[in-house]
Design a protein around this motif. Structure first.
Motif, mmCIF file in Angstrom:
data_model
loop_
_atom_site.group_PDB
_atom_site.id
_atom_site.type_symbol
_atom_site.label_atom_id
_atom_site.label_comp_id
_atom_site.label_asym_id
_atom_site.label_seq_id
_atom_site.Cartn_x
_atom_site.Cartn_y
_atom_site.Cartn_z
ATOM 1 N N ASN A 85 31.611 41.283 43.764
ATOM 2 C CA ASN A 85 30.789 40.149 44.177
ATOM 3 C C ASN A 85 31.357 38.895 43.532
ATOM 4 N N LEU A 86 31.780 37.966 44.365
ATOM 5 C CA LEU A 86 32.494 36.806 43.860
ATOM 6 C C LEU A 86 32.379 35.669 44.868
ATOM 7 N N LYS A 87 32.252 34.438 44.356
ATOM 8 C CA LYS A 87 32.218 33.258 45.218
ATOM 9 C C LYS A 87 33.222 32.237 44.708
ATOM 10 N N LEU A 88 33.929 31.620 45.644
ATOM 11 C CA LEU A 88 34.906 30.583 45.305
ATOM 12 C C LEU A 88 34.520 29.302 46.019
ATOM 13 N N GLU A 89 34.318 28.262 45.241
ATOM 14 C CA GLU A 89 33.909 26.968 45.774
ATOM 15 C C GLU A 89 35.056 26.297 46.519
ATOM 16 N N VAL A 104 26.237 25.874 42.351
ATOM 17 C CA VAL A 104 26.469 24.863 43.392
ATOM 18 C C VAL A 104 25.252 24.848 44.313
ATOM 19 N N ALA A 105 24.695 23.680 44.529
ATOM 20 C CA ALA A 105 23.434 23.593 45.266
ATOM 21 C C ALA A 105 23.606 23.894 46.750
ATOM 22 N N ARG A 106 24.695 23.423 47.346
ATOM 23 C CA ARG A 106 24.846 23.562 48.781
ATOM 24 C C ARG A 106 25.406 24.928 49.140
ATOM 25 N N SER A 107 24.812 25.587 50.113
ATOM 26 C CA SER A 107 25.287 26.899 50.530
ATOM 27 C C SER A 107 26.618 26.802 51.260
ATOM 28 N N ASP A 108 26.931 25.609 51.840
ATOM 29 C CA ASP A 108 28.185 25.463 52.568
ATOM 30 C C ASP A 108 29.345 25.094 51.649
ATOM 31 N N ALA A 109 29.108 25.103 50.335
ATOM 32 C CA ALA A 109 30.157 24.737 49.388
ATOM 33 C C ALA A 109 31.120 25.888 49.128
ATOM 34 N N TRP A 110 30.773 27.086 49.592
ATOM 35 C CA TRP A 110 31.620 28.244 49.311
ATOM 36 C C TRP A 110 32.695 28.415 50.374
ATOM 37 N N ALA A 111 33.948 28.426 49.919
ATOM 38 C CA ALA A 111 35.058 28.683 50.826
ATOM 39 C C ALA A 111 35.230 30.175 51.044
ATOM 40 N N LEU A 112 34.894 30.949 50.016
ATOM 41 C CA LEU A 112 35.150 32.386 50.053
ATOM 42 C C LEU A 112 34.050 33.132 49.316
ATOM 43 N N GLU A 113 33.570 34.219 49.934
ATOM 44 C CA GLU A 113 32.533 35.040 49.312
ATOM 45 C C GLU A 113 32.861 36.527 49.478
ATOM 46 N N GLU A 154 44.055 44.042 55.828
ATOM 47 C CA GLU A 154 43.343 45.308 55.726
ATOM 48 C C GLU A 154 41.855 45.033 55.855
ATOM 49 N N GLY A 155 41.092 46.059 56.169
ATOM 50 C CA GLY A 155 39.651 45.918 56.267
ATOM 51 C C GLY A 155 38.951 46.568 55.086
ATOM 52 N N ALA A 156 37.881 45.965 54.628
ATOM 53 C CA ALA A 156 37.093 46.557 53.548
ATOM 54 C C ALA A 156 36.371 47.799 54.058
ATOM 55 N N THR A 157 36.216 48.789 53.193
ATOM 56 C CA THR A 157 35.459 49.986 53.551
ATOM 57 C C THR A 157 33.996 49.870 53.141
ATOM 58 N N ALA A 158 33.684 48.822 52.388
ATOM 59 C CA ALA A 158 32.291 48.561 52.005
ATOM 60 C C ALA A 158 32.118 47.066 51.807
ATOM 61 N N GLY A 159 30.936 46.575 52.110
ATOM 62 C CA GLY A 159 30.627 45.176 51.889
ATOM 63 C C GLY A 159 31.222 44.245 52.926
ATOM 64 N N GLU A 160 31.269 42.955 52.571
ATOM 65 C CA GLU A 160 31.670 41.921 53.533
ATOM 66 C C GLU A 160 32.367 40.783 52.811
ATOM 67 N N ILE A 161 33.369 40.207 53.483
ATOM 68 C CA ILE A 161 34.066 39.026 52.978
ATOM 69 C C ILE A 161 33.848 37.893 53.960
ATOM 70 N N LEU A 162 33.410 36.744 53.451
ATOM 71 C CA LEU A 162 33.155 35.574 54.276
ATOM 72 C C LEU A 162 34.122 34.459 53.909
ATOM 73 N N VAL A 163 34.703 33.835 54.918
ATOM 74 C CA VAL A 163 35.528 32.640 54.742
ATOM 75 C C VAL A 163 34.844 31.505 55.488
ATOM 76 N N ASN A 164 34.463 30.477 54.748
ATOM 77 C CA ASN A 164 33.686 29.361 55.327
ATOM 78 C C ASN A 164 32.445 29.865 56.055
ATOM 79 N N GLY A 165 31.830 30.901 55.480
ATOM 80 C CA GLY A 165 30.590 31.435 56.029
ATOM 81 C C GLY A 165 30.748 32.431 57.154
ATOM 82 N N LYS A 166 31.981 32.708 57.585
ATOM 83 C CA LYS A 166 32.216 33.637 58.690
ATOM 84 C C LYS A 166 32.919 34.890 58.191
ATOM 85 N N ALA A 167 32.482 36.049 58.701
ATOM 86 C CA ALA A 167 33.048 37.322 58.267
ATOM 87 C C ALA A 167 34.511 37.441 58.665
ATOM 88 N N VAL A 168 35.320 37.959 57.746
ATOM 89 C CA VAL A 168 36.741 38.191 58.018
ATOM 90 C C VAL A 168 36.881 39.433 58.892
#
Length: 284
Positions: A41-45, A9-18, A71-85
């Protein structure tokens, strides 16, 4: 089998979840640390319908709980609409497997309108929206009933309508039909598929049922059980809606997914679809 490559997907804002290198570790009372998921590591459009598929204990529900902010992750980061959960939020709506999320002292209409009431939506407007969603899920004749007066399938419809009435960006669904009889389950699967495609909602759906995943999703991610606790395969499901089990494409994808799932009892519990149209014998 290697994970199938999905179109970029070309647009970076196309990801709902990362998911970015996401891991979750628990500590037992003995002090031992146990990894439930690691290096995800996963992305959902946006507008995508993704099923996380795999056997019990592979970390599917843990990932959903991390996205929901329970719950909170013990490693890494989850983004919803580009913002960290950082915790639960209104942009994420959760539909649970059981009906414990419904308020037993509220009617169907009141349960569906509850989130709107919390948001301060005027009474007349929230009633109109509740009635519209009751009609959408076939409950327009049951608005004055209480949860104790409803069947299991009807309670799940109330859950789905309540979440959709709140208009979240992402629907998080943890095996919402697992406890239902086969006929009700099939009906709600078709209903959910239609509603989500019409609304354009992004969906993360947890299941261990291959056929359910193929009926609903446009993408299926297979999770591996311990000690991998990670993504094993990634499939694009390019089948037209509404989907039918009685065709060769469905049977082929079913068999390929079956080969990917770590199940020591696979040969006894889930024989391959040898002929399109035959039931698989898969056990929930």
């Amino acid at each position: 089998m290697a994970a199938e490559q999905l179109g970029k997907v070309a647009r970076s804002d196309a990801w709902a979840l990362e998911f970015k290198d996401v891991g979750k570790t628990y500590q037992r009372h003995t002090g031992e640390k146990v990894a439930v998921v690691r290096d995800v590591n996963l992305k959902l459009e946006k507008g995508g319908f993704l099923c996380l598929l795999g056997p019990s204990g592979c970390g599917k529900t843990t990932l959903l709980n991390l996205v929901a902010g329970f719950e909170g992750a013990t490693a890494g980061e989850i983004l919803v609409n580009g913002k960290a959960v950082k915790g639960p939020g209104p942009e994420r709506g959760v539909v649970f497997q059981n009906d414990l999320a419904l308020f037993p002292w509220l009617t169907v209409e009141e349960n569906i309108a509850y989130g709107l009431k919390i948001k301060g939506v005027p009474k007349r407007e929230r009633r109109e929206q509740a009635l519209a969603w009751m009609k959408q899920v076939g409950l327009e004749q049951h608005g004055k009933k209480y949860p104790s007066e409803l069947s299991g399938g009807m309670k799940q419809r109330v859950q789905i309508a309540r979440v959709l009435a709140n208009d979240p960006d992402i629907l998080l669904m943890d095996e919402p039909f697992a406890a239902l009889d086969a006929q009700t389950r099939t009906h709600l699967q078709l209903e959910l598929s239609s509603i989500c495609r019409q609304s354009g909602k992004t969906v993360l759906f947890i299941t261990h049922d291959i056929q359910e995943a193929l009926l609903l999703a446009d993408r299926i991610v297979v999770m591996a059980r311990a000690p991998q606790e990670n993504i094993k395969a990634d499939f694009k499901v390019d089948l037209p809606y509404p989907r039918e089990r009685m065709n060769e494409q469905f049977a082929d994808l079913y068999n390929r997914l079956l080969d990917e799932i770590d199940n020591p009892f696979k040969a006894q519990t889930a024989p391959q679809l040898a002929i399109a149209g035959k039931t698989s014998g898969e056990k929930d």
